[in-house]
Scaffold this motif. Sequence first.
Motif, PDB file in Angstrom:
ATOM      1  N   ASN A 263      -0.120   8.260   8.702  1.00 14.14           N
ATOM      2  CA  ASN A 263       0.583   7.364   7.781  1.00 14.14           C
ATOM      3  C   ASN A 263      -0.363   7.024   6.637  1.00 14.14           C
ATOM      4  OD1 ASN A 263       3.312   5.678   7.977  1.00 14.14           O
ATOM      5  ND2 ASN A 263       1.823   4.451   6.870  1.00 14.14           N
ATOM      6  N   SER A 264       0.204   6.886   5.444  1.00 12.41           N
ATOM      7  CA  SER A 264      -0.582   6.495   4.288  1.00 12.41           C
ATOM      8  C   SER A 264       0.316   5.763   3.306  1.00 12.41           C
ATOM      9  CB  SER A 264      -1.193   7.717   3.602  1.00 12.41           C
ATOM     10  OG  SER A 264      -2.013   7.332   2.512  1.00 12.41           O
ATOM     11  N   GLY A 265      -0.288   4.988   2.414  1.00  9.69           N
ATOM     12  CA  GLY A 265       0.489   4.312   1.379  1.00  9.69           C
ATOM     13  C   GLY A 265       0.378   2.815   1.393  1.00  9.69           C
ATOM     14  N   ALA A 266      -0.172   2.225   2.459  1.00  3.46           N
ATOM     15  CA  ALA A 266      -0.324   0.775   2.499  1.00  3.46           C
ATOM     16  C   ALA A 266      -1.293   0.328   1.397  1.00  3.46           C
ATOM     17  CB  ALA A 266      -0.849   0.324   3.856  1.00  3.46           C
ATOM     18  N   ARG A 267      -0.889  -0.687   0.651  1.00  2.00           N
ATOM     19  CA  ARG A 267      -1.743  -1.160  -0.442  1.00  2.00           C
ATOM     20  C   ARG A 267      -2.944  -1.929   0.083  1.00  2.00           C
ATOM     21  NH1 ARG A 267       2.445  -3.535  -5.046  1.00  2.00           N
ATOM     22  NH2 ARG A 267       3.353  -1.540  -5.637  1.00  2.00           N
ATOM     23  N   MET A 268      -4.008  -1.880  -0.706  1.00  6.26           N
ATOM     24  CA  MET A 268      -5.220  -2.647  -0.419  1.00  6.26           C
ATOM     25  C   MET A 268      -5.308  -3.813  -1.389  1.00  6.26           C
ATOM     26  SD  MET A 268      -7.666   0.696  -0.285  1.00  6.26           S
ATOM     27  CE  MET A 268      -9.086  -0.345  -0.689  1.00  6.26           C
ATOM     28  N   GLN A 269      -6.114  -4.800  -1.033  1.00  5.53           N
ATOM     29  CA  GLN A 269      -6.283  -5.959  -1.897  1.00  5.53           C
ATOM     30  C   GLN A 269      -7.227  -5.669  -3.065  1.00  5.53           C
ATOM     31  OE1 GLN A 269      -4.339  -8.313  -1.626  1.00  5.53           O
ATOM     32  NE2 GLN A 269      -4.094  -9.180   0.408  1.00  5.53           N
ATOM     33  N   SER A 270      -8.074  -4.646  -2.939  1.00  3.30           N
ATOM     34  CA  SER A 270      -9.102  -4.417  -3.958  1.00  3.30           C
ATOM     35  C   SER A 270      -8.723  -3.355  -4.986  1.00  3.30           C
ATOM     36  CB  SER A 270     -10.412  -3.999  -3.278  1.00  3.30           C
ATOM     37  OG  SER A 270     -10.216  -2.852  -2.474  1.00  3.30           O
TER      38      SER A 270
ATOM     39  N   LEU B 150      13.433 -10.628   8.584  1.00  8.89           N
ATOM     40  CA  LEU B 150      12.780  -9.417   9.067  1.00  8.89           C
ATOM     41  C   LEU B 150      12.004  -8.802   7.908  1.00  8.89           C
ATOM     42  CD1 LEU B 150      15.631  -7.689  11.147  1.00  8.89           C
ATOM     43  CD2 LEU B 150      14.051  -9.491  11.859  1.00  8.89           C
ATOM     44  N   VAL B 151      10.720  -8.601   8.095  1.00  5.44           N
ATOM     45  CA  VAL B 151       9.883  -7.912   7.111  1.00  5.44           C
ATOM     46  C   VAL B 151       9.693  -6.503   7.659  1.00  5.44           C
ATOM     47  CG1 VAL B 151       7.721  -7.944   5.820  1.00  5.44           C
ATOM     48  CG2 VAL B 151       8.766 -10.101   6.547  1.00  5.44           C
ATOM     49  N   TRP B 152      10.474  -5.577   7.144  1.00  6.65           N
ATOM     50  CA  TRP B 152      10.616  -4.257   7.768  1.00  6.65           C
ATOM     51  C   TRP B 152      10.014  -3.186   6.860  1.00  6.65           C
ATOM     52  CZ3 TRP B 152      15.569  -3.146  11.021  1.00  6.65           C
ATOM     53  CH2 TRP B 152      15.414  -1.959  11.731  1.00  6.65           C
ATOM     54  N   GLY B 153       8.852  -2.661   7.261  1.00 10.07           N
ATOM     55  CA  GLY B 153       8.202  -1.628   6.465  1.00 10.07           C
ATOM     56  C   GLY B 153       7.756  -2.117   5.108  1.00 10.07           C
ATOM     57  N   ALA B 154       7.593  -3.416   4.963  1.00  8.90           N
ATOM     58  CA  ALA B 154       7.152  -4.017   3.702  1.00  8.90           C
ATOM     59  C   ALA B 154       5.940  -4.893   3.987  1.00  8.90           C
ATOM     60  CB  ALA B 154       8.266  -4.846   3.068  1.00  8.90           C
ATOM     61  N   ASN B 155       5.225  -5.266   2.925  1.00  4.06           N
ATOM     62  CA  ASN B 155       4.014  -6.065   3.081  1.00  4.06           C
ATOM     63  C   ASN B 155       3.880  -6.993   1.877  1.00  4.06           C
ATOM     64  OD1 ASN B 155       1.598  -7.048   4.056  1.00  4.06           O
ATOM     65  ND2 ASN B 155       0.405  -5.222   3.563  1.00  4.06           N
ATOM     66  N   PRO B 156       4.686  -8.053   1.820  1.00  4.19           N
ATOM     67  CA  PRO B 156       4.679  -8.940   0.649  1.00  4.19           C
ATOM     68  C   PRO B 156       3.312  -9.515   0.301  1.00  4.19           C
ATOM     69  CG  PRO B 156       6.587  -9.396   2.026  1.00  4.19           C
ATOM     70  CD  PRO B 156       5.727  -8.442   2.793  1.00  4.19           C
ATOM     71  N   ALA B 157       2.391  -9.572   1.264  1.00  4.75           N
ATOM     72  CA  ALA B 157       1.063 -10.123   0.981  1.00  4.75           C
ATOM     73  C   ALA B 157       0.299  -9.282  -0.027  1.00  4.75           C
ATOM     74  CB  ALA B 157       0.253 -10.255   2.270  1.00  4.75           C
TER      75      ALA B 157
ATOM     76  N   THR C 204       9.247   0.723   0.232  1.00  2.00           N
ATOM     77  CA  THR C 204       8.925   2.139   0.384  1.00  2.00           C
ATOM     78  C   THR C 204       8.406   2.489   1.773  1.00  2.00           C
ATOM     79  OG1 THR C 204       6.738   1.729  -0.556  1.00  2.00           O
ATOM     80  CG2 THR C 204       8.459   2.459  -2.067  1.00  2.00           C
ATOM     81  N   GLY C 205       8.146   1.503   2.625  1.00  2.71           N
ATOM     82  CA  GLY C 205       7.697   1.807   3.979  1.00  2.71           C
ATOM     83  C   GLY C 205       8.685   2.673   4.738  1.00  2.71           C
ATOM     84  N   LEU C 206       9.970   2.537   4.428  1.00  2.00           N
ATOM     85  CA  LEU C 206      10.992   3.344   5.094  1.00  2.00           C
ATOM     86  C   LEU C 206      11.335   4.596   4.297  1.00  2.00           C
ATOM     87  CD1 LEU C 206      11.356   0.480   6.441  1.00  2.00           C
ATOM     88  CD2 LEU C 206      13.763   1.069   6.656  1.00  2.00           C
ATOM     89  N   GLU C 207      10.888   4.664   3.069  1.00  2.00           N
ATOM     90  CA  GLU C 207      11.418   5.637   2.132  1.00  2.00           C
ATOM     91  C   GLU C 207      10.842   7.036   2.284  1.00  2.00           C
ATOM     92  OE1 GLU C 207      12.927   5.111  -2.401  1.00  2.00           O
ATOM     93  OE2 GLU C 207      10.977   4.301  -1.904  1.00  2.00           O
ATOM     94  N   TYR C 208       9.547   7.139   2.511  1.00  2.00           N
ATOM     95  CA  TYR C 208       8.880   8.436   2.422  1.00  2.00           C
ATOM     96  C   TYR C 208       8.808   9.133   3.779  1.00  2.00           C
ATOM     97  CZ  TYR C 208       7.655   6.783  -2.212  1.00  2.00           C
ATOM     98  OH  TYR C 208       7.714   6.304  -3.503  1.00  2.00           O
TER      99      TYR C 208
END
Length: 565
Positions: free
Chosen positions: A442-449, A26-33, A154-158
């Motif tokens: 919602n905010s905080g998702a990382r970008m690739q750039s 389960l990838v829960w509130g995370a984004n390993p990519a 941190t997807g679940l944290e804040y």
Amino acid sequence: MIAPQACFGQHYRHLTDDLENADLILVWGANPATDSPPARVKRIKKAIKRGARVIVIDHRRNETARATRSEWIGIRPGSDGALALGIIHVMIRENLYDHDFVTRWTHGFAELARYVERFPPARVAAITGVPAESVIDLAHAIGAAKGCSILMYTGLEYSNSGVQAIRAVLAIQALGGHIDVPGGKIFKMPNRIQHNRTTTEPPRNGKRPFGSSRYPLYTELRNEAHAVELPKAVLENDPYPVRGLIVSGASLITSWPNPDLWRQTLAALDLLVVVNRFPTADAQFADLLLPASTPFETTSYQFHDGWAQLRSQVIEPIGDSRPDYQIFTELADRLGYGDKWPRTDEEKIRRGLEGTGVTLEQLQANPAGVPLPVPPMRYRKYETGDLREDGRPGFETPTGKFEFTSEWFRSYGYEPLPVYTEPEESPLAATKLAQTYPLVFNSGARMQSTFRSQHLNIDGLRKLQPKPLVWLHPKDAKARGIADGDEVIVKSPRGQVRFWAHVTEDIVPGVIEANMGGGGPLGPQEWQAANVNVLTDSDNRDPISGFPVYKSLLCDVSRVETVRT
């Protein structure tokens, strides 16, 4: 940090997930990519090839879900704890849990079982937006799995119950018997080689860190002031005055809610020193701006599980720049603390390698690195006393067991169960406010750039995404007359920020994701004006950790009226 300590008595750095042996991930509130580096994505793909089932639980069909073509379960931000409790409800009701582990190695099961009676799948669906059948399916999958790994961060944290939500998810793994077994949440071997971590204790008769009375668990674990309370110390002398500050490798104005409050805070200081490689939003208030050199201009080392490597200096520091470490060692010298830690790169590396069996000379002779002896993994270490300082079986908790009800929490007056608290600013809790601000922010998702607020001044990276974006679902966009690429205003009860619309079905209807990282003095004007924390609330926090709520507030989006050609 707090949640695993409450459940296991361990810091997260001593835990990992055994993806190589998991049959359910389960990838829960995370984004390993978008991790740095994204190593876990390769491991997930290998797990899929050998037949593992992978499910991403997130408000977005994120980069990991797309890269691995995994199942996606959309969820309303801030409601993860309710989903976890709903899964636990089904696992207990349908007898899908590991009776032996629960009986022998857990504490508080009966209390947990009574509490989760309040979270049947139908109610959980109404809270989270996750269909009831998906809640049931998740419970069955976890109960049937030989090894269930859950990746979360941190997807679940804040959110208002971030700490408790993480505890609830960890409780799922404990209930399923997926603790320190093949494919589950495992403890790294205690006798593995680790670099020499040292800290400098604060003065014995010094003042208590500010924030300690309000967030005592954070203080107990970190033994430091809580940054969220800094404005009160500077502006109100509460609990005591702070008149000087060094900001090193950070940007407070673009990181914390209510940027205006932080501008007032920095402006009120008698002395502000900013140490950085580039100008930041904080730098305009600095009395001293010290240029820091890059990692290419100093010598250090990298230490990973099973590998050590020298990071050699490539060039001399440019101009007046100095390595951050050198700046602080020279400051310590002048304050009379210079003997407390190594002063040169060589001394620093030798200190870090103490007790590892690896020498600086070995690293110098092997530029690619030196492999370290890796002890073979032994599972169920709670049975052999490897997880407790006293050598007795169990976990390093007050009861010696995995604690569904945390006696540590109870001793501080916190609710010992991993209870669910509805976000205080949500469509369910703030129904009147939601009439004006109907979308979940919602905010905080990382970008690739970018990396947080960094790299917007690098042309090659900025071309990947020239403007700050807000993700919204086609249904929400259509209702507001917004097309993909439109200039829009995102507005919350606290302010408004300009973004550009990214209309996509890869987000839950009724939810938006606004890019973080804007608000600094570098990069395009569009990014300089897009400090997402104008929209967040400095007083809205997790009551246990004190961390601000960035992920479950209310907002609305409207199109900027321009003439279309």
